[in-house]
Design a protein around this motif. Structure first.
Motif, PDB file in Angstrom:
ATOM      1  N   TYR A 141      45.434  38.776  28.727  1.00  9.58           N
ATOM      2  CA  TYR A 141      44.954  39.795  29.250  1.00  9.58           C
ATOM      3  C   TYR A 141      44.959  39.579  30.764  1.00  9.58           C
ATOM      4  N   ASN A 142      46.019  39.176  31.307  1.00  9.62           N
ATOM      5  CA  ASN A 142      45.961  39.081  33.005  1.00  9.62           C
ATOM      6  C   ASN A 142      46.565  40.357  33.404  1.00  9.62           C
ATOM      7  N   ILE A 143      46.268  40.549  34.630  1.00 12.83           N
ATOM      8  CA  ILE A 143      46.459  42.127  35.168  1.00 12.83           C
ATOM      9  C   ILE A 143      47.633  42.037  36.214  1.00 12.83           C
ATOM     10  N   TYR A 144      48.378  43.214  36.133  1.00 12.85           N
ATOM     11  CA  TYR A 144      49.192  43.671  36.987  1.00 12.85           C
ATOM     12  C   TYR A 144      48.741  44.861  37.702  1.00 12.85           C
ATOM     13  N   ILE A 145      48.755  44.832  39.115  1.00 12.70           N
ATOM     14  CA  ILE A 145      48.480  45.940  40.138  1.00 12.70           C
ATOM     15  C   ILE A 145      49.488  46.354  40.694  1.00 12.70           C
ATOM     16  N   SER A 146      49.525  47.670  40.040  1.00 11.78           N
ATOM     17  CA  SER A 146      50.804  48.590  40.388  1.00 11.78           C
ATOM     18  C   SER A 146      50.516  49.497  41.615  1.00 11.78           C
ATOM     19  N   GLY A 147      51.252  49.837  42.533  1.00 17.06           N
ATOM     20  CA  GLY A 147      50.822  50.879  43.716  1.00 17.06           C
ATOM     21  C   GLY A 147      51.746  50.694  44.868  1.00 17.06           C
ATOM     22  N   MET A 148      51.768  51.648  45.788  1.00 19.36           N
ATOM     23  CA  MET A 148      52.547  51.480  46.849  1.00 19.36           C
ATOM     24  C   MET A 148      51.498  50.661  48.062  1.00 19.36           C
ATOM     25  N   LYS A 149      52.237  50.089  48.925  1.00 18.17           N
ATOM     26  CA  LYS A 149      51.552  49.401  49.907  1.00 18.17           C
ATOM     27  C   LYS A 149      50.666  50.245  50.833  1.00 18.17           C
ATOM     28  N   GLY A 150      49.760  50.131  51.199  1.00 14.98           N
ATOM     29  CA  GLY A 150      48.835  50.834  51.816  1.00 14.98           C
ATOM     30  C   GLY A 150      47.727  51.711  51.275  1.00 14.98           C
ATOM     31  N   THR A 151      47.739  51.343  49.931  1.00 16.33           N
ATOM     32  CA  THR A 151      46.522  52.361  49.042  1.00 16.33           C
ATOM     33  C   THR A 151      45.513  51.387  48.805  1.00 16.33           C
ATOM     34  N   GLY A 152      45.299  50.268  49.560  1.00 18.46           N
ATOM     35  CA  GLY A 152      44.161  49.549  49.539  1.00 18.46           C
ATOM     36  C   GLY A 152      44.017  48.667  48.281  1.00 18.46           C
ATOM     37  N   ARG A 153      45.042  48.600  47.574  1.00 17.50           N
ATOM     38  CA  ARG A 153      45.123  47.701  46.265  1.00 17.50           C
ATOM     39  C   ARG A 153      44.809  46.308  46.396  1.00 17.50           C
ATOM     40  N   PHE A 187      50.771  39.786  30.513  1.00 11.13           N
ATOM     41  CA  PHE A 187      50.068  40.677  31.354  1.00 11.13           C
ATOM     42  C   PHE A 187      49.896  42.135  30.476  1.00 11.13           C
ATOM     43  N   LYS A 188      48.724  42.058  29.961  1.00 12.48           N
ATOM     44  CA  LYS A 188      48.552  43.268  29.247  1.00 12.48           C
ATOM     45  C   LYS A 188      47.988  44.511  29.770  1.00 12.48           C
ATOM     46  N   VAL A 189      47.387  44.179  30.851  1.00 10.65           N
ATOM     47  CA  VAL A 189      46.390  45.370  31.707  1.00 10.65           C
ATOM     48  C   VAL A 189      47.309  45.559  32.881  1.00 10.65           C
ATOM     49  N   LEU A 190      47.667  46.873  32.831  1.00  8.10           N
ATOM     50  CA  LEU A 190      48.189  47.434  33.974  1.00  8.10           C
ATOM     51  C   LEU A 190      47.125  48.440  34.839  1.00  8.10           C
ATOM     52  N   ALA A 216      38.955  51.989  36.488  1.00  2.83           N
ATOM     53  CA  ALA A 216      38.518  51.825  34.834  1.00  2.83           C
ATOM     54  C   ALA A 216      39.436  50.625  34.363  1.00  2.83           C
ATOM     55  N   ALA A 217      40.619  50.701  34.781  1.00  4.26           N
ATOM     56  CA  ALA A 217      41.753  49.662  33.936  1.00  4.26           C
ATOM     57  C   ALA A 217      41.289  48.220  34.528  1.00  4.26           C
ATOM     58  N   MET A 218      40.905  48.216  35.935  1.00  7.78           N
ATOM     59  CA  MET A 218      40.599  46.880  36.561  1.00  7.78           C
ATOM     60  C   MET A 218      39.192  46.334  35.944  1.00  7.78           C
ATOM     61  N   LYS A 219      38.191  47.227  35.790  1.00  7.36           N
ATOM     62  CA  LYS A 219      37.130  46.921  35.252  1.00  7.36           C
ATOM     63  C   LYS A 219      37.133  46.210  33.847  1.00  7.36           C
ATOM     64  N   PHE A 220      38.090  46.812  32.957  1.00  9.00           N
ATOM     65  CA  PHE A 220      38.511  46.441  31.671  1.00  9.00           C
ATOM     66  C   PHE A 220      38.960  45.001  31.595  1.00  9.00           C
ATOM     67  N   GLY A 221      40.022  45.019  32.683  1.00  7.01           N
ATOM     68  CA  GLY A 221      40.783  43.696  32.637  1.00  7.01           C
ATOM     69  C   GLY A 221      39.982  42.639  33.074  1.00  7.01           C
ATOM     70  N   LEU A 222      38.981  42.859  34.073  1.00  3.50           N
ATOM     71  CA  LEU A 222      38.259  41.622  34.544  1.00  3.50           C
ATOM     72  C   LEU A 222      37.396  41.256  33.400  1.00  3.50           C
ATOM     73  N   GLN A 223      36.675  42.107  32.480  1.00  5.20           N
ATOM     74  CA  GLN A 223      35.667  42.039  31.433  1.00  5.20           C
ATOM     75  C   GLN A 223      36.318  41.090  30.344  1.00  5.20           C
ATOM     76  N   ILE A 224      37.630  41.624  29.940  1.00  7.56           N
ATOM     77  CA  ILE A 224      38.100  40.939  28.870  1.00  7.56           C
ATOM     78  C   ILE A 224      38.520  39.586  28.960  1.00  7.56           C
ATOM     79  N   GLU A 225      37.918  38.717  28.311  1.00 10.81           N
ATOM     80  CA  GLU A 225      38.207  37.162  28.310  1.00 10.81           C
ATOM     81  C   GLU A 225      39.259  36.827  27.271  1.00 10.81           C
ATOM     82  N   HIS A 226      40.559  36.858  27.567  1.00 13.29           N
ATOM     83  CA  HIS A 226      41.631  36.596  26.531  1.00 13.29           C
ATOM     84  C   HIS A 226      42.898  36.115  27.362  1.00 13.29           C
ATOM     85  N   PRO A 227      43.245  35.129  27.027  1.00  9.47           N
ATOM     86  CA  PRO A 227      44.509  34.499  28.041  1.00  9.47           C
ATOM     87  C   PRO A 227      45.759  35.388  28.059  1.00  9.47           C
TER      88      PRO A 227
END
Length: 781
Positions: A56-68, A441-444, A43-54
């Motif tokens: 609102y870049n995205i940080y993907i947080s998580g452990m390696k191996g989670t498919g991120r 980087f406003k989208v986590l 849900a967060a990824m979908k929101f971050g990709l849809q919003i067009e504002h300089p």
């Protein structure tokens, strides 16, 4: 029936019901089409990709191996196909400011056409210009101009010769110009000896005549120079007329083709002007320019007319998606290459190479956080690009304040979304210590390492296994093999109600089980192959576990699992060694006496304990004060020690075991040695959950099995940890056959009764008596 019932074998491991999966092999299962267990992240990824504002870049947080990384790439590529293809970008020569290259943008695919058209223009000029200059018409006009010049020059020289004759002088040509020699009446030259013999009046007359001739010669030479200049001008005008005749129509065709781009039109105008002014550089023998493509690359004067196509988006079907897993400064911003010319490094605008930011401009840039932060100046440069919204090629020298190149570049406007993939730790580190990070980087997108286990997610795990098996062209898995992998997935999380989202760990078992099936010449992967894959994997990395167990077996580590002892208890700890962890029983001893020192942690005294362990020890003092020192002082000296522990202790999971040993030492009531304990305790005596309970239980079971199962051995665990049990089948079977037991407790009162066989009231009564005795001893001393 016991007052404190033992756990049934049904509670110590959650098996996967194959009836819920409803298939025989993965051949019947549809592959998974999306990521599983990451609803919040999706849900967060979908929101971050849809919003067009300089910002609102995205940080993907998580452990390696989670498919991120895989999910991020697929999600970004999917949305990128719906976006507009961005412009191509070119760098061209700046004819007005030669030290600064000009950036030109063109619609996608047009950049390549522009580059090709300009190269074709140069190729045409290399052929047509020499042809025009070698034509009869050009030669005729040129010869006429030269002939006119020669005639005028000869007339002037003849005029000078006539004038000299009248003055009775002859003219001789030398390397330095003209030399005038006086003549006798008979036409012979007057020698220097003869001049010396002349009287003064005659000599002066000769000098006057010589000066008059020299003045005349100077006047003639000036006229010749003027005629020569005029002739050169006429020749140049002729060349320019020919050049204009050859160049202008061809450049005009390009200006018509690219009339929508003002930058291109302006560049073509300047290029046309420069071509005409320097048309002589294209002049040569016709046979020398048959291979024009090689001459374009080899001739230095041609370079400035060429086009450096920096970014070519012709093949894109949407916005670009660039993944840079090693974002060095040059890989991000591009670089300017140099060539060695006679020992001197030289460069030009054609040596400009794009970076990941150039290529991702108008689209998406995916970066790896750790690499971005560890590469010098990469992070700071990326932030500056996001702030200024423009990019130019930078090098390390620019960052250090050293200008190592004379070539400057016009910045290119930047419009892109940056996606950084990293750990949760790095996210919080950046958020708390870099004020720019929160700004840009406003989208986590937070990827969890585990997911809820239910019938639906079990089916999804089966689909995931199917997806990987089909993609890698492996053998199909039986339903029991899939069920075993699901159980293994729960074990990795340490929770019966969870499945791991670290799919790389699951994939390891899939690959290895498939290999064992190959070696077994089996048509499908069975449960036995999965079990063997898990066992063999553990056997490869359990060296230290084996060494610890050997120490128990050889009795180098002293521990009893029979009988009763005062102030001695078997605690349980977990040894973490990279991806492998195992449980290790540890003997905890407590000694007590009258005194004022309170409870002393021996590990702390020798700097072998961590802060959490020290906190657990201090809680024991609070428990004694709460229960035994409400109307008197607490006069006791106690020593608590993890016996034969040399590598440090931390965590509070042994605090309940230490409390039982403390109460035993004070009361003099012995504790059962065949029961091990794990669990933390608070000051009120309530037992709190701990980690690694599965490994702890299995560690004590292995010790008991080595020395012989008696049917009375077992482990006490916090009641909250029941759902964390995912024991191996061997332990489950022993519990089922009443050879091993697991007790769950909520309060110390329950545990002390199990460990002593006495009621907690009696134990507390004895503790109270002994503490009063200690208090009396202290008072009289």
């Amino acid at each position: 029936m016991s007052k404190y019932p033992k756990l049934s074998y049904n509670h110590v491991k959650r098996y996967c019901d194959t009836k819920n999966l409803a298939f025989k092999t993965t051949e019947e299962v549809s592959p998974l089409q999306h990521i599983m267990g990451q609803d919040r992240g999706e849900a967060a990824m979908k929101f971050g990709l849809q919003i067009e504002h300089p910002s609102y870049n995205i940080y993907i947080s998580g452990m390696k191996g989670t498919g991120r990384t895989t999910y991020t790439t697929e999600a970004v590529k999917k949305i990128a196909t719906t976006k507009k293809v961005p412009d191509d970008w070119c760098y061209v020569y700046n004819f007005e400011n030669t030290g600064k290259a000009i950036a030109i943008n063109l619609p996608a695919g047009i950049g390549r056409d522009f580059q090709k058209d300009v190269d074709e223009l140069i190729q045409d000029l290399l052929i047509e210009v020499p042809r025009a200059f070698n034509s009869e018409d050009y030669d005729r006009h040129r010869n006429e101009i030269i002939k006119e010049y020669q005639e005028q020059k000869n007339n002037l020289l003849y005029e000078l010769s006539e004038y000299a004759d009248k003055k009775n002088f002859s003219i001789k040509n030398t390397n330095d110009g003209f030399m005038f020699v006086p003549l006798q009446d008979n036409g012979e030259e007057i020698t220097e000896e003869q001049i010396k013999q002349m009287d003064e009046a005659t000599t002066e007359a000769l000098e006057v005549q010589l000066e008059e001739i020299q003045e005349k010669a100077l006047d003639i030479l000036l006229k010749i120079k003027n005629i020569e200049k005029l002739t050169k001008k006429k020749l140049l005008q002729l060349e320019m007329r020919v050049g204009l005749f050859v160049v202008k129509p061809r450049v005009y065709n390009l200006t018509e083709k690219y009339k929508e781009s003002k930058k291109v039109i302006e560049h073509l105008k300047q290029m046309e002007r420069d071509l005409i002014e320097n048309i002589y550089q294209f002049v040569g023998e016709e046979e020398e320019v048959t291979d024009t493509s090689s001459k374009i690359k080899s001739q230095s004067f041609i370079k400035k007319y060429r086009v450096n196509l920096l970014v070519n988006n012709k093949e894109l079907k949407g916005a670009p998606v660039i993944t840079e897993l090693n974002p060095t400064l040059n890989k991000l911003t591009g670089n300017i290459e140099y060539e060695n010319v006679n020992g001197v490094l030289r460069t030009d605008f054609l040596q400009i190479k794009p970076g990941a930011i150039h290529l991702a401009n108008g689209g998406y840039l995916i970066l790896e956080a750790k690499q971005l932060l560890t590469n010098p100046y990469a992070w700071e440069t990326l932030k500056r690009v996001l702030q200024t919204k423009e990019i130019t090629v930078e090098n390390m020298g620019n960052q250090l304040g050293i200008d190592v190149t004379s070539l400057k570049l016009q910045p290119i406007p930047v419009d892109l979304k940056v996606i950084i993939i990293g750990s949760e730790y790095l996210y919080h580190l950046l958020y708390n210590h870099d004020e720019d990070f929160e700004k840009y980087f406003k989208v986590l997108v937070d990827f969890d390492s585990e997911m809820t286990r239910d019938s639906e997610t079990e089916k999804q795990m089966a689909s995931f296994i199917t997806c990987y098996v089909k993609r890698e062209e492996m053998k199909d898995f039986s339903v029991s093999a899939v069920a075993r992998i699901i159980e293994y997935s729960s074990r990795l999380t340490g929770n019966q109600k969870k499945l791991t989202a670290r799919f790389n760990k699951v994939i390891e078992i899939i690959i290895e089980a498939n290999q064992w099936a190959k070696l077994d010449a089996s048509t499908i992967v069975t449960e036995e192959h999965v079990n063997k894959a898990i066992k063999e994997k553990w056997d490869r990395i359990n060296k230290y576990q084996k060494k610890v167990e050997e120490s128990f077996e050889s009795k180098k580590i002293l521990i009893d699992i029979e009988g009763k002892k005062i102030g001695v208890v078997n605690g349980l700890s977990v040894m973490n060694l990279g991806e492998y962890s195992f449980g290790k029983p540890s003997v905890i001893t407590v000694t007590t006496s009258a005194g004022k020192e309170g409870i002393v942690n021996i590990e702390k005294e020798v700097n072998l304990s961590g802060n959490i362990y020290d906190k657990g020890i201090m809680i024991l003092t609070g428990f004694l004060m709460e229960n035994f020192a409400q109307d008197t002082t607490l006069s006791i000296s106690a020593r608590i020690c993890f016996e034969q522990s040399y590598g440090g202790v931390d965590g509070d999971s042994a605090s309940s075991a230490e409390l039982y040993a403390l109460l035993s030492s004070i009361s003099g009531i012995p504790l059962k040695q065949h029961i091990a304990i794990t669990g933390s305790v608070n000051q009120r005596g309530y037992i709190q959950p701990v980690g690694g309970v599965t490994e702890k239980v299995e560690g004590f079971f292995r010790l008991c099995k080595k020395r012989g199962l008696t049917g009375s051995q077992g482990v006490i665990i916090p009641h909250q940890n029941i759902e964390n049990l995912m024991l191996i089948d061997e332990v489950v079977e022993a519990i089922k056959n009443q050879q091993f037991h697991i007790y769950v407790v909520k309060h110390v009162n329950e545990g002390i009764e199990i460990m002593t066989g006495e009621s907690y009231e009696k134990v507390y009564e004895e503790v109270g008596k002994k503490l009063k005795y200690y208090n009396h001893i202290v008072e009289i001393n």
